[in-house]
Design an enzyme around this catalytic site. Sequence first.
Site, mmCIF file in Angstrom:
data_model
loop_
_atom_site.group_PDB
_atom_site.id
_atom_site.type_symbol
_atom_site.label_atom_id
_atom_site.label_comp_id
_atom_site.label_asym_id
_atom_site.label_seq_id
_atom_site.Cartn_x
_atom_site.Cartn_y
_atom_site.Cartn_z
ATOM 1 N N GLY A 1 -4.389 2.749 4.702
ATOM 2 C CA GLY A 1 -3.468 1.762 4.289
ATOM 3 C C GLY A 1 -2.448 2.222 3.252
ATOM 4 O O GLY A 1 -1.961 3.480 3.495
ATOM 5 N N SER A 2 -2.078 1.743 2.308
ATOM 6 C CA SER A 2 -0.973 2.043 1.404
ATOM 7 C C SER A 2 -1.133 3.322 0.293
ATOM 8 O O SER A 2 -0.111 3.840 0.076
ATOM 9 C CB SER A 2 -0.787 0.805 0.134
ATOM 10 O OG SER A 2 -0.352 -0.143 0.998
ATOM 11 N N VAL A 3 -2.215 3.912 0.538
ATOM 12 C CA VAL A 3 -2.411 5.343 0.111
ATOM 13 C C VAL A 3 -1.084 6.311 0.960
ATOM 14 O O VAL A 3 -0.719 7.223 -0.010
ATOM 15 C CB VAL A 3 -3.806 5.989 0.086
ATOM 16 C CG1 VAL A 3 -3.930 7.300 -0.251
ATOM 17 C CG2 VAL A 3 -4.770 5.212 -0.670
#
Length: 587
Positions: free
Chosen positions: A304-306
């Site tokens: 995801g947003s990592v």
Amino acid sequence: MWRKRALFWLFICITGLLLLLIRLIQIQLIETETFSKHNVNLLEESVKQRTQELVIDNGRGNFLDRNGDMLTHKKVSVLVLFPFLKKIDWEIEKVSAISGISVQVLQTAVEAAKKPFAFGDPEPRALTASQMEQINDLKIPGVFAIEKKFERSDIPAEQLLGLTGENPQELKKRYPNKELSEKTLLGVSGLEESFDEFLLPEGKSKLVYHVDGGGAPLFGINVKYVDPANPFYPVNVRTSINKSLQQKAEDLVDKYQIKKGGLVLLDIEDNSVLAMVSRPMLNKKDPYSSAGITNRMLKQQIIGSVFKTVVAAAAIDHNLADPARLFDCSKKINGKPELTYDYGMLDFTNSFARSCNRTFGELARELQTIDSHMLEDYAAKLSLTGINGWQGEVYHTSNFKQLADEDKGRVFLTDEARKDANFVAMSGIGQNEVRATPLSVANMMATIARGGKKEMVRAVSKIEYKNGTTMVDFPEQNLKGEMISPFTAMKLQKLLREVVLNPNGTGRWFNNLPYDVAGKSGTAETGKYEDGKQLHNKWFAGYFPYQHPKYALVAVNLDVLDSEGGVNPLFADMVKMLYENDHGKEQ
């Protein structure tokens, strides 16, 4: 006629005797060590029938933590009693007085014994050094106070350390030129498998005595101590694990009921694993019956947003992160209105702090237009893809890997996906085909904290001989390939810190911790559903203290509902625990 019959039967008898004689010669002289298709060692089996023994140490090498404490086993000073004591008079009252064990309990234990035993096994009664000395000074045949190796019931970092088991077929396949007992333990997962060749036993340390058919002493009551007598073996594999921190980390993971996931804690200074926790736990009784044998910290996951950290690095280098540029964060990636996370117009820094999908989908498209391998190149520069665990030349092995179970990460699977604008946008927010291991995410944070310097992650620092001298050293080693510049690393450091400092940042929960944290959150859609609701992977990855980085930490909870399963409390408590641990050391 009767003579012919007599000769015939004589011939049959002589032939039978000859065949029997040949068979006896075959058994006793020719195939003594490889009898039948099962390759039974008849000499060993015959010795077993007339001996009884107590194994003190199976001879396999040991795993130590970074401070030298044993991880998989423990050595306990125990009282050893032999079953022939029931047939002789012995000074049981004196042993009772010294050990604190009643005469009746000792007598009952001996009467019930068929083999030598450590009193109290599987939870043996530990003796003090003084008790050991006094018991051995009695010089009672069949009574010994010794230090014996026992397997721990609560092995820390079990999936990282791995399992052993008996497998005669695999043993022959793996070591065709070595003469090893079929009962030799093999490493079948984790570090046990990676370091198996070093850990193989030279022989067992044991107490042995000979018995007759009734179990009575055959050659008197003399007990022999058998030992390989090699001052160099068994070896000790010194891991980078801090046993105390590992146990506290496991307690916290279980406290927050992480059923699938875990954490990785790295020492940034030497880029080594301080703690690694994977859930679900290992089922010791039947390890292959469930997913517990898998070390999920070494397996690729949807992050995801990592992944926006990678997009940010590329955007900085290609002048797409102009502070004056605004992004419309009231819209989704596909241009439709964003009803849930309507952030309005945001600049680059605030987009990163608040994790605006529209911004990073748009930037990913622009970057891929410049170069279709841009995102993959920057993921590699930040240690997110490829193998992160230590690998190199060790003796005759040119590509020895400490973490043989480690997956590689990825961004795209096909060239078509690299050029598809929708796929690229989804990849920019860590969805679609983007995968990385929690270990590689932790190493990405460590890389940024070090100013862009990429290093291999070590789980083992060295292998030591029994006498403490070094057999093999695993030095700090750089990861090959391009790195981000110190300037880009500095920019990323500020962005990661802003995630925590920004009042609306996704890491604002960590703003009042004793260590200043920099990091990035992630909530990834998995495509899996439970009762009609989609499951997510929840992440927080970061490093601390911000000004003088010491730790990189990743906490992840896999396949949980979006409304639950966050890792913020776990991450925060780990930071507090590490601060208290360090503060306690200072005092």
